[in-house]
Design an enzyme around this catalytic site. Sequence first.
Site, PDB file in Angstrom:
ATOM      1  N   ASP A 138      31.005  42.881  24.930  1.00  0.00           N
ATOM      2  CA  ASP A 138      29.751  42.299  25.403  1.00  0.00           C
ATOM      3  C   ASP A 138      29.934  40.993  26.150  1.00  0.00           C
ATOM      4  O   ASP A 138      29.050  40.573  26.872  1.00  0.00           O
ATOM      5  CB  ASP A 138      28.802  42.049  24.225  1.00  0.00           C
ATOM      6  CG  ASP A 138      28.529  43.327  23.464  1.00  0.00           C
ATOM      7  OD1 ASP A 138      28.505  44.382  24.105  1.00  0.00           O
ATOM      8  OD2 ASP A 138      28.374  43.261  22.244  1.00  0.00           O
ATOM      9  N   CYS A 139      31.041  40.321  25.901  1.00  0.00           N
ATOM     10  CA  CYS A 139      31.231  39.045  26.587  1.00  0.00           C
ATOM     11  C   CYS A 139      32.707  38.891  26.939  1.00  0.00           C
ATOM     12  O   CYS A 139      33.552  39.661  26.505  1.00  0.00           O
ATOM     13  CB  CYS A 139      30.763  37.876  25.726  1.00  0.00           C
ATOM     14  SG  CYS A 139      31.848  37.554  24.329  1.00  0.00           S
ATOM     15  N   CYS A 169      31.820  31.271  25.219  1.00  0.00           N
ATOM     16  CA  CYS A 169      31.321  32.580  25.651  1.00  0.00           C
ATOM     17  C   CYS A 169      30.484  32.508  26.925  1.00  0.00           C
ATOM     18  O   CYS A 169      30.719  33.229  27.888  1.00  0.00           O
ATOM     19  CB  CYS A 169      30.487  33.231  24.543  1.00  0.00           C
ATOM     20  SG  CYS A 169      31.472  34.288  23.472  1.00  0.00           S
ATOM     21  N   ASP A 216      35.237  45.449  66.259  1.00  0.00           N
ATOM     22  CA  ASP A 216      35.630  46.470  67.226  1.00  0.00           C
ATOM     23  C   ASP A 216      34.416  46.767  68.084  1.00  0.00           C
ATOM     24  O   ASP A 216      33.288  46.459  67.693  1.00  0.00           O
ATOM     25  CB  ASP A 216      35.996  47.773  66.502  1.00  0.00           C
ATOM     26  CG  ASP A 216      37.473  47.821  66.174  1.00  0.00           C
ATOM     27  OD1 ASP A 216      38.167  46.862  66.496  1.00  0.00           O
ATOM     28  OD2 ASP A 216      37.905  48.818  65.581  1.00  0.00           O
ATOM     29  N   ASP A 220      36.735  50.604  62.230  1.00  0.00           N
ATOM     30  CA  ASP A 220      36.552  51.905  61.565  1.00  0.00           C
ATOM     31  C   ASP A 220      37.592  52.140  60.484  1.00  0.00           C
ATOM     32  O   ASP A 220      37.627  53.190  59.867  1.00  0.00           O
ATOM     33  CB  ASP A 220      36.552  53.051  62.575  1.00  0.00           C
ATOM     34  CG  ASP A 220      37.865  53.151  63.341  1.00  0.00           C
ATOM     35  OD1 ASP A 220      38.807  52.402  62.999  1.00  0.00           O
ATOM     36  OD2 ASP A 220      37.957  53.972  64.266  1.00  0.00           O
TER      37      ASP A 220
END
Length: 757
Positions: A15-16, A413, A455, A652
């Site tokens: 969770d942390c 935390c 480009d 690209d």
Amino acid sequence: MAETNETRYRVGGMDCAACATKIDTAVRRVAGVADVSVSVMAGTMTVRHDGSSDLKAIEKKVTGLGYSVSPFAGSTTPAHDHGSHDHHDHDHHHGHDHGDHAGHDHDHSHNHDHAGHDHDHGQKEIEGLHGHDHAPMAGPWWQSKKGRLTILSGAALVAAYVIGHLVPAIASYAFIIAMLVGLVPIARRAVMAALSGTPFSIEMLMTIAAVGAVIINAGEEAATVVFLFLVGELLEGVAAGKARESIQSLTALVPKSALLEDNGQTREVPAESLAVGAIIMVRPGDRISADGIIVSGESAIDEAPVTGESTPVRKGVDAVVFAGTVNGDAVLRVRVTAAAADNTIARIVKLVEEAQESKAPTERFIDRFSRYYTPGVVVVAALVAVVPPLLFGGAWGEWVYKGLAILLIGCPCALVISTPAAIAASLSSGARRGLLMKGGAVLETLGKVTMVAFDKTGTLTEGRPQVTDIISFGLSEAQVLSRAAVLEQGSSHPLALAILNRAKADGVPMPPAFELEALPGKGVSGKVGGEALDLLSPPAARERGALGAEQDARITELNDEGKSVSVLLVNNVAAGLIAMRDEPREDAQAGLATLKSAGVKAMMLTGDNKRTAAAVAGMLGIDWRGEMMPEDKQRVVGELKREGFVVAKVGDGINDAPALAAADIGIAMGGGTDVALETADAAVLHGRVGDVARMIELSKRTMRNILQNITIALGLKAVFLVTTIAGITGLWPAILADTGATVLVTINALRLLRVRI
């Protein structure tokens, strides 16, 4: 040297960032492990190891800390040296011509190892969790182990209060028992973390504070603090789960079933069973169940779920469609080009999850800072508890109490989660809008970009010529277009396709032609309705003596505008000119204007001739360089960097490998192809020029969010540190300062998921 392997795991209950640090530290101590990457927000762990590593020992370490762990199916693969994204060691060996018009014959074979993309991710509870409350947060919070423990601890606390009022003599014992209900699992995790190399974990600080509070006869507060700590952890779990769902919800876009054509019949089959090459039928209103190519039918496709493109795109035969997009108004037959584990959405999810394991420079700095910060807090707390009573005659109970409160305030935390929470939310938010970024380092650098080198062909322009001018001599424009289109029927040359597309759009008649003949290097000829027709290049028309001074002047004028010209001859007399040019994308001008307003300069680098480059650049109001080979583009990018610019190169992703590698950030423009997703640092899925500016803006928003998070985390701690030493606040406000800051930071980061970009 032994080959390095890579194994990916799904980890439940993180969770942390403190969770990630404990796991990282513990797994690194296993023999044979070379590197570990843990992502709290994705709930994943990638371990690079040699063949000698005991994978069971790795899993045992993680479950011993109180987390569930399961490897992705078939996830152990030889690890390639991808190189740091900071250094752009891209593999661009696609074998394409490096001209600006190259890259139309991409080999999109999907030979990637994407094993393990079954999207339940093996998130099942692993046996042997040793009774810890760090189970996966699946389903309602109250059904999780963490939720049940919090409820039990709360009930024990209420019971202790009731007993304390009824039988005051045993009140202190009732609160100690209530405290132990929540503290025993916490203390067990603290011991396991200490044995695995993390002595200063939040669980350890919590355990010391609670036991210390009991020793100084503050059992009631100790029980309250343990309960508040569990509530805070539960809230962290819910918030982290929300962030995780944001990207995983993409997988829900792909339908579970598909209509497969088999021996002339259609039958419903699971979408994950579709093989490459299979033909599926997609009814109006249905979601397309696989990446593929349309083999029959034409329909408006809503691509918003995958690319964020708000307007439905009209697509017909040979057009590429993506899994999860919605078919509009007609039945389509689609040939599957990618298995479920390798479709665009699966690859986006995988890309974003891997990106979350890549730490940003800010995150790495905070990780290093917290390594010294937490032991420093323990030292300060010890000094506060001991120095005033020893040197200044302070009351031991009062100052030990203050020292214990400082221990809880000092937990890092909130500080440590401040960066990864914001980055995970931004990566997810960007992915849902077709903006893919490979990790925190890329996201952070994007906000610093001061020059974007584009480009031309396929990036600033559509990548295909369009008819711009029809000039007639004696005939109408429609007659000139009709005769030219008749000669070009059946040709696949880009200029021929431009004429045919314009003829189709204008609805001009195209009668059949006879004696059609290609004239190599010159054009095409044929007969229609008794007329001898030729569509020639200007030099070939001059050879025939068909051009007068007026026609020559018009051709020169059109050429100066960067346009290619074809001359139509009817019975060897010039009847008209058709001019074509690769026109700028619709949003190119607006996109460049957005960049300019954000203080970012832009430049066009192209292999095209200088006349064409100048014409397009003039329309867009952008600086340019023409007739450039790939090595020239690389040189210009290097020069720009030496001038002090932070350079993003946009192309690209195929024919500009040197320039993309030389730039600080390489951005691929593409429609979800392998190349667009995997070669550059970032990719713009629906190829809009404005999306480059959106990407930069998202980066800036993220860095502002991170700064806010750090301010919240440190600001709350500073306030409560002062009030605790002053004797205004105690233990339970201290734990609220910690868990409250963590929850606030996570909620603030989650705001990025709703950013409209």
